[in-house]
Design a protein around this motif. Structure first.
Motif, PDB file in Angstrom:
ATOM      1  N   GLU A  33      -1.670  -9.192   3.125  1.00 61.94           N
ATOM      2  CA  GLU A  33      -1.084  -8.218   4.039  1.00 61.94           C
ATOM      3  C   GLU A  33      -0.352  -7.091   3.318  1.00 61.94           C
ATOM      4  O   GLU A  33      -0.075  -6.049   3.912  1.00 61.94           O
ATOM      5  CB  GLU A  33      -0.109  -8.924   4.990  1.00 61.94           C
ATOM      6  N   ALA A  34      -0.027  -7.284   2.056  1.00 60.17           N
ATOM      7  CA  ALA A  34       0.789  -6.310   1.328  1.00 60.17           C
ATOM      8  C   ALA A  34      -0.010  -5.048   1.009  1.00 60.17           C
ATOM      9  O   ALA A  34      -1.196  -5.116   0.699  1.00 60.17           O
ATOM     10  CB  ALA A  34       1.318  -6.927   0.039  1.00 60.17           C
ATOM     11  N   PRO A  35       0.638  -3.870   1.067  1.00 56.40           N
ATOM     12  CA  PRO A  35      -0.040  -2.623   0.659  1.00 56.40           C
ATOM     13  C   PRO A  35      -0.166  -2.544  -0.852  1.00 56.40           C
ATOM     14  O   PRO A  35       0.451  -3.340  -1.587  1.00 56.40           O
ATOM     15  CB  PRO A  35       0.895  -1.542   1.210  1.00 56.40           C
ATOM     16  N   GLU A  36      -0.900  -1.553  -1.315  1.00 56.23           N
ATOM     17  CA  GLU A  36      -1.152  -1.420  -2.746  1.00 56.23           C
ATOM     18  C   GLU A  36       0.131  -1.248  -3.556  1.00 56.23           C
ATOM     19  O   GLU A  36       0.281  -1.829  -4.631  1.00 56.23           O
ATOM     20  CB  GLU A  36      -2.081  -0.218  -2.956  1.00 56.23           C
ATOM     21  N   LEU A  41      -8.626  -7.653 -11.470  1.00 54.33           N
ATOM     22  CA  LEU A  41      -8.608  -6.769 -10.305  1.00 54.33           C
ATOM     23  C   LEU A  41      -7.270  -6.037 -10.233  1.00 54.33           C
ATOM     24  O   LEU A  41      -6.214  -6.649 -10.428  1.00 54.33           O
ATOM     25  CB  LEU A  41      -8.828  -7.569  -9.024  1.00 54.33           C
ATOM     26  N   PRO A  42      -7.286  -4.742  -9.948  1.00 55.48           N
ATOM     27  CA  PRO A  42      -6.041  -3.964  -9.853  1.00 55.48           C
ATOM     28  C   PRO A  42      -5.354  -4.192  -8.520  1.00 55.48           C
ATOM     29  O   PRO A  42      -5.889  -4.861  -7.615  1.00 55.48           O
ATOM     30  CB  PRO A  42      -6.538  -2.521  -9.986  1.00 55.48           C
ATOM     31  N   SER A  43      -4.176  -3.613  -8.363  1.00 58.11           N
ATOM     32  CA  SER A  43      -3.387  -3.796  -7.143  1.00 58.11           C
ATOM     33  C   SER A  43      -4.015  -3.145  -5.920  1.00 58.11           C
ATOM     34  O   SER A  43      -3.645  -3.447  -4.791  1.00 58.11           O
ATOM     35  CB  SER A  43      -1.972  -3.242  -7.344  1.00 58.11           C
ATOM     36  N   GLY A  44      -5.005  -2.262  -6.133  1.00 61.06           N
ATOM     37  CA  GLY A  44      -5.610  -1.553  -5.012  1.00 61.06           C
ATOM     38  C   GLY A  44      -6.593  -2.366  -4.205  1.00 61.06           C
ATOM     39  O   GLY A  44      -7.039  -1.920  -3.139  1.00 61.06           O
ATOM     40  N   VAL A  45      -6.969  -3.568  -4.688  1.00 55.58           N
ATOM     41  CA  VAL A  45      -7.900  -4.429  -3.963  1.00 55.58           C
ATOM     42  C   VAL A  45      -7.389  -5.864  -4.009  1.00 55.58           C
ATOM     43  O   VAL A  45      -6.493  -6.205  -4.792  1.00 55.58           O
ATOM     44  CB  VAL A  45      -9.321  -4.366  -4.559  1.00 55.58           C
TER      45      VAL A  45
END
Length: 217
Positions: free
Chosen positions: A84-87, A53-57
């Motif tokens: 809680e962290a953003p992408e 899974l990529p950082s976007g999800v």
């Protein structure tokens, strides 16, 4: 009966194996749906999906634990995930989906907030196809072949031991998926900040006025 000298799967049988994945639902909270199919065989087949899974999800380990208790679906994350962290402050990770005893699974996946943008109101996040691993406790792992390799992976969800699995390569209908997520409009940054500050100041003035008026400190 266990036969350590017998191959688990005939070479021709591998041609019957297929795997598909798709995204369902909308917004930031989706389901990643998997379906695995193969022709009839004499012994039990255990399947393991390895999903990058990529950082976007992200996936929520506490939600996955609830899902395991309610449905029996076992999903293992290779690392702790900050939900809680953003992408742009996150990194990708690996998910192991144990399909023992089932052919389908729906795993909750959530979109992360991305950086505000002045040029785009939506961003597309791509998910590569999952890797499909197979094995059986009734026979030895099939040898590597033209469209398969032997890899090491956890035997079970408890992750106490490592087993040899046969990874199926070049599966039909095994393309990746993508999902679109809304992105904040950076051109509205000053307007939103000014409105927020003004609202906070007016609220403080209103509260102080009422406290002073009624003499309650």
């Amino acid at each position: 009966m266990y036969s350590p000298s017998a191959d688990c799967f005939p070479s021709e049988w591998f041609k019957s194996v297929s795997m598909s994945m798709k995204i369902s639902k909308a917004g930031f909270h989706r389901d990643l749906q998997y379906s695995v199919q193969w022709s009839k065989i004499d012994h039990e087949v255990k399947a393991l999906l390895v999903q990058q899974l990529p950082s976007g999800v992200y996936m929520d380990e506490y939600q996955l634990e609830t899902l395991r208790r309610d449905t029996g679906l076992e999903v293992l994350l290779d690392s702790k995930v900050d939900v809680e962290a953003p992408e742009y402050l996150s990194s990708g990770f690996t998910v192991l989906v144990f399909l023992s005893g089932r052919r389908e699974a729906a795993v909750p996946v959530h979109g992360r907030y991305h950086r505000p943008s002045a040029s785009s109101k939506r961003v597309k996040v791509y998910l590569d196809p999952a890797r499909l691993l197979l094995r059986s406790d009734q026979c030895r792992t099939a040898r590597a072949g033209l469209h398969r390799v032997v890899v090491e992976a956890p035997c079970t969800f408890s992750n106490h031991s490592i087993c040899s699995w046969t990874e199926i390569l070049d599966l039909e209908d095994s393309g990746g998926v993508s999902l679109e997520l809304p992105v904040a409009d950076s051109s509205m940054l000053l307007t939103v900040c000014a409105g927020t500050v003004l609202t906070a100041v007016l609220s403080c003035v209103y509260l102080l006025r009422n406290i002073w008026k009624h003499g309650s400190f």
